[in-house]
Design a protein around this motif. Structure first.
Motif, PDB file in Angstrom:
ATOM      1  N   ASN A 149       1.307  -1.392   0.109  1.00 53.00           N
ATOM      2  CA  ASN A 149       0.104  -0.105  -0.209  1.00 53.00           C
ATOM      3  C   ASN A 149       0.752   1.258  -0.173  1.00 53.00           C
ATOM      4  O   ASN A 149       1.968   0.912  -0.422  1.00 53.00           O
ATOM      5  CB  ASN A 149      -1.270   0.120   1.290  1.00 53.00           C
ATOM      6  N   LYS A 150       0.699   2.510  -0.338  1.00 50.79           N
ATOM      7  CA  LYS A 150       0.948   3.429  -0.148  1.00 50.79           C
ATOM      8  C   LYS A 150       1.897   3.675   1.156  1.00 50.79           C
ATOM      9  O   LYS A 150       3.525   4.249   0.685  1.00 50.79           O
ATOM     10  CB  LYS A 150       0.267   4.789  -0.550  1.00 50.79           C
ATOM     11  N   VAL A 151       1.372   4.069   2.139  1.00 50.84           N
ATOM     12  CA  VAL A 151       2.657   4.288   3.002  1.00 50.84           C
ATOM     13  C   VAL A 151       3.518   2.607   3.532  1.00 50.84           C
ATOM     14  O   VAL A 151       4.641   2.873   4.088  1.00 50.84           O
ATOM     15  CB  VAL A 151       1.909   3.579   4.239  1.00 50.84           C
ATOM     16  N   GLY A 152       3.261   1.676   3.323  1.00 47.63           N
ATOM     17  CA  GLY A 152       3.873   0.632   3.377  1.00 47.63           C
ATOM     18  C   GLY A 152       4.989   0.755   2.631  1.00 47.63           C
ATOM     19  O   GLY A 152       6.407   0.275   2.731  1.00 47.63           O
ATOM     20  N   ILE A 186       6.608   3.797   0.731  1.00 44.08           N
ATOM     21  CA  ILE A 186       6.804   4.508   1.640  1.00 44.08           C
ATOM     22  C   ILE A 186       8.035   4.290   2.222  1.00 44.08           C
ATOM     23  O   ILE A 186       9.089   4.984   2.175  1.00 44.08           O
ATOM     24  CB  ILE A 186       6.196   5.878   1.553  1.00 44.08           C
ATOM     25  N   ILE A 187       7.179   3.430   3.749  1.00 42.05           N
ATOM     26  CA  ILE A 187       8.453   3.035   4.540  1.00 42.05           C
ATOM     27  C   ILE A 187       9.129   1.935   4.036  1.00 42.05           C
ATOM     28  O   ILE A 187      10.450   2.306   4.477  1.00 42.05           O
ATOM     29  CB  ILE A 187       7.822   2.451   5.248  1.00 42.05           C
ATOM     30  N   PHE A 188       9.416   1.444   3.208  1.00 47.32           N
ATOM     31  CA  PHE A 188       9.908   0.019   2.408  1.00 47.32           C
ATOM     32  C   PHE A 188      11.001   1.165   1.471  1.00 47.32           C
ATOM     33  O   PHE A 188      12.522   0.580   2.003  1.00 47.32           O
ATOM     34  CB  PHE A 188       9.137  -0.357   1.298  1.00 47.32           C
ATOM     35  N   VAL A 189      10.571   1.803   0.764  1.00 49.58           N
ATOM     36  CA  VAL A 189      11.715   2.389  -0.262  1.00 49.58           C
ATOM     37  C   VAL A 189      12.663   4.004   0.280  1.00 49.58           C
ATOM     38  O   VAL A 189      14.035   3.891   0.444  1.00 49.58           O
ATOM     39  CB  VAL A 189      11.189   3.759  -0.926  1.00 49.58           C
ATOM     40  N   SER A 190      11.815   3.924   1.782  1.00 52.06           N
ATOM     41  CA  SER A 190      12.977   5.017   2.433  1.00 52.06           C
ATOM     42  C   SER A 190      14.547   3.929   3.444  1.00 52.06           C
ATOM     43  O   SER A 190      15.042   4.101   3.717  1.00 52.06           O
ATOM     44  CB  SER A 190      12.219   5.937   3.740  1.00 52.06           C
ATOM     45  N   VAL A 191      13.632   3.097   3.875  1.00 53.72           N
ATOM     46  CA  VAL A 191      14.519   1.916   4.692  1.00 53.72           C
ATOM     47  C   VAL A 191      15.619   1.898   3.696  1.00 53.72           C
ATOM     48  O   VAL A 191      16.637   1.133   3.966  1.00 53.72           O
ATOM     49  CB  VAL A 191      13.376   0.556   5.343  1.00 53.72           C
ATOM     50  N   PHE A 192      14.783   0.793   2.679  1.00 52.83           N
ATOM     51  CA  PHE A 192      15.884   0.352   1.587  1.00 52.83           C
ATOM     52  C   PHE A 192      17.075   1.606   1.001  1.00 52.83           C
ATOM     53  O   PHE A 192      18.604   1.114   0.822  1.00 52.83           O
ATOM     54  CB  PHE A 192      15.316  -0.178   0.404  1.00 52.83           C
ATOM     55  N   LEU A 193      16.341   2.544   0.894  1.00 53.90           N
ATOM     56  CA  LEU A 193      17.462   3.891   0.624  1.00 53.90           C
ATOM     57  C   LEU A 193      18.760   4.022   1.783  1.00 53.90           C
ATOM     58  O   LEU A 193      19.463   3.879   1.681  1.00 53.90           O
ATOM     59  CB  LEU A 193      17.063   4.928  -0.110  1.00 53.90           C
ATOM     60  N   GLY A 194      18.389   3.509   2.571  1.00 58.68           N
ATOM     61  CA  GLY A 194      19.085   4.507   3.923  1.00 58.68           C
ATOM     62  C   GLY A 194      19.218   3.190   4.003  1.00 58.68           C
ATOM     63  O   GLY A 194      20.594   3.986   4.988  1.00 58.68           O
ATOM     64  N   MET A 195      19.730   1.989   4.194  1.00 55.48           N
ATOM     65  CA  MET A 195      19.950   1.136   4.393  1.00 55.48           C
ATOM     66  C   MET A 195      21.581   1.351   3.245  1.00 55.48           C
ATOM     67  O   MET A 195      22.917   0.613   4.337  1.00 55.48           O
ATOM     68  CB  MET A 195      20.380  -0.359   4.519  1.00 55.48           C
ATOM     69  N   ILE A 196      21.022   1.997   2.216  1.00 53.69           N
ATOM     70  CA  ILE A 196      22.696   1.780   0.861  1.00 53.69           C
ATOM     71  C   ILE A 196      23.226   2.810   1.691  1.00 53.69           C
ATOM     72  O   ILE A 196      24.457   3.104   1.918  1.00 53.69           O
ATOM     73  CB  ILE A 196      21.801   2.070  -0.190  1.00 53.69           C
ATOM     74  N   PHE A 197      23.109   3.915   2.099  1.00 59.19           N
ATOM     75  CA  PHE A 197      23.678   5.399   2.959  1.00 59.19           C
ATOM     76  C   PHE A 197      24.476   4.978   3.789  1.00 59.19           C
ATOM     77  O   PHE A 197      25.610   4.999   4.061  1.00 59.19           O
ATOM     78  CB  PHE A 197      23.232   6.506   2.943  1.00 59.19           C
ATOM     79  N   TYR A 198      23.650   4.171   4.886  1.00 58.33           N
ATOM     80  CA  TYR A 198      24.277   3.632   6.310  1.00 58.33           C
ATOM     81  C   TYR A 198      25.425   2.622   6.272  1.00 58.33           C
ATOM     82  O   TYR A 198      26.787   2.589   6.288  1.00 58.33           O
ATOM     83  CB  TYR A 198      23.012   2.748   7.050  1.00 58.33           C
TER      84      TYR A 198
END
Length: 473
Positions: A377-380, A382-394
């Motif tokens: 869903n939309k919220v899910g 957004i959370i997924f993409v944010s976590v995925f990209l955040g882990m790349i930077f981390y």
């Protein structure tokens, strides 16, 4: 405390369960499919002749292959092989080959089943994978959810961090570039690609993977040609180390087996249940679920037998001290010693392309799990993409020892669940393999049209393998 538990579980799964399970399952499918990876070795290549044809429902077989190769051909082909040789000696390469050869039959099984149990989503595009054949073929929503959770944790959260770390490390080594800048670039660039969805990811992989694979192969081939006289000694060293035929290497056999199979699985992913997520999204040609099995067998062959061997040859022919460096620096030093200082920079660029395409493909795999964990869903998203990209930077700026331990655990659990599922579905797998072989024996283009009885018996999506959907061009 948590990481002590993770380490204990990893020791149990990798040390006592996973390796025997993978070998036995590979032997099982090799036997049940009558040695398909050897008997139909040349047919794997012939299937690719018309692999770029598709329709509006799915990506092409070639795009599916490139997408799975984008995930398979990652930092493991450069860094992972170096780690395996450092920790397990040259004999680790032999066990990489073994797990790849038997794993080709497992790769056929999981990808053919993924095609068989695919279905259309709301946009009319094909989707499928292990969670789908667990839910439909085994009628087990519990296994489907367990697998999806592991897939999400592994590919959606963890796996891209080590890829980003290897890229940042290589760029820091070669160009003295601050890992933070590398992380920012990787995060933004990845976001641009993944937000276009699976079809954009497949198009990106279709362009990038053949280019990067061929370039790396040609450089390795040059190293091999310029050291041709040393090749026999290298192969003797690999085999003797693997089998404990040398006194100095006898104690290394266990380490060679562990490292070779572990890194081989990480690299070719046969049995892990990752590649079927892309394989199911294809419109195959010939229009038969088994054809994607052949395509994905070819992916395992290219990844491990060809590209991992290229890295092994570069390292072992260079004479570099295997105990001096562990990881990507070992590969960089080895190639620089063979072709000059530009070799280190070339490895940095190769690790960028290999690692970046893996991260993009990881997103496509993890996205396939969202509907099973109630995040489609939309919220899910957004959370997924944010976590995925955040882990790349981390991953670009952090030390990843403990994170990699979690990745090892996710891989192990995914693989155990997936292997159990495809073994339980062997009967249906053999049915479609025999159907494909019957067409080949009669010099016909294989075409699978499921009868109403087969749809009911196998619990297939109605109409997915109808005469209308399997028309020949």
């Amino acid at each position: 405390m948590l990481y002590d538990i993770v380490d204990w579980l990893n020791g149990l799964l990798w040390g006592n369960i996973l390796i025997p399970l993978l070998i036995l399952s590979g032997i099982w499918f090799t036997f049940r499919l009558a040695g398909i990876q050897f008997r139909h070795f040349t047919h794997m290549f012939s299937v690719m002749k018309h692999s770029r044809s598709t329709d509006g429902h799915g990506i092409s077989s070639f795009q599916a292959l490139c997408t799975t190769l984008a995930a398979r051909v990652g930092t493991g082909n450069l860094m992972g092989v170096a780690v395996a040789i450092s920790l397990g000696g040259p004999g680790a390469i032999f066990w990489m080959w073994v797990i790849a050869l038997v794993g080709m039959a497992t790769a056929f099984a999981e990808s053919a089943l993924a095609q068989l149990y695919k279905q259309e989503n709301a946009d009319g595009e094909y989707r499928g994978g292990p969670a789908f054949y667990m839910l439909k073929g085994l009628k087990s929503p519990v296994l489907a959810v367990i697998f999806s959770v592991c897939l999400f944790i592994g590919y959606g959260i963890i796996f891209s961090a080590p890829q980003a770390n290897s890229i940042a490390e290589a760029f820091s080594y070669s160009f003295d570039l601050d890992p933070m800048y590398t992380g920012v670039f990787l995060t933004i660039f990845t976001g641009v690609i993944i937000l276009g969805g699976l079809k954009q990811i497949a198009r990106f992989a279709e362009i990038t993977v053949p280019f990067m694979g061929l370039a790396y192969f040609l450089v390795a081939l040059w190293v091999i040609i310029t050291n041709l006289s040393a090749i026999p000694a290298v192969f003797v060293d690999i085999v003797s180390s693997a089998l404990g035929l040398r006194e100095a290497g006898a104690g290394m056999v266990g380490a060679a087996i562990m490292q070779g199979i572990k890194r081989g699985l990480y690299s070719n992913e046969a049995g892990m249940g990752s590649a079927p997520n892309a394989a199911a999204a294809a419109t195959p040609y010939p229009p038969h679920p088994a054809s994607q099995g052949y395509v994905q067998m070819l992916g395992v062959f290219f990844d491990t037998i060809v590209l991992c061997t290229c890295t092994a040859m570069i390292i072992l022919l260079s004479g570099v001290d295997l105990n001096q460096e562990v990881g990507i620096e070992l590969t960089q030093q080895a190639l620089a010693g063979e072709v000059g200082t530009w070799g280190s920079d070339f490895i940095s660029l190769a690790i960028f392309f290999f690692g970046f395409t893996s991260m993009v493909a990881n997103f496509a795999y993890a996205e396939n799990s969202l509907s099973f964990i109630k995040m489609d869903n939309k919220v899910g998203r957004i959370i997924f993409v944010s976590v995925f990209l955040g882990m790349i930077f981390y991953g670009s700026i952090a030390t990843l020892g403990q994170v990699i331990a979690l990745a090892d655990l996710a891989v192990a659990l995914m693989t155990v669940v997936n292997v159990v599922a495809i073994v339980l579905l062997t009967k249906h797998l053999v049915t479609i393999a025999k159907d494909y072989n019957r067409h080949i024996d009669q010099n016909e283009i294989p075409r699978f049209i499921a009868t109403p009885e087969q749809e009911k018996q196998m619990n297939l999506t109605p109409g997915i393998w109808s005469e209308e959907n399997t028309k020949l061009p």
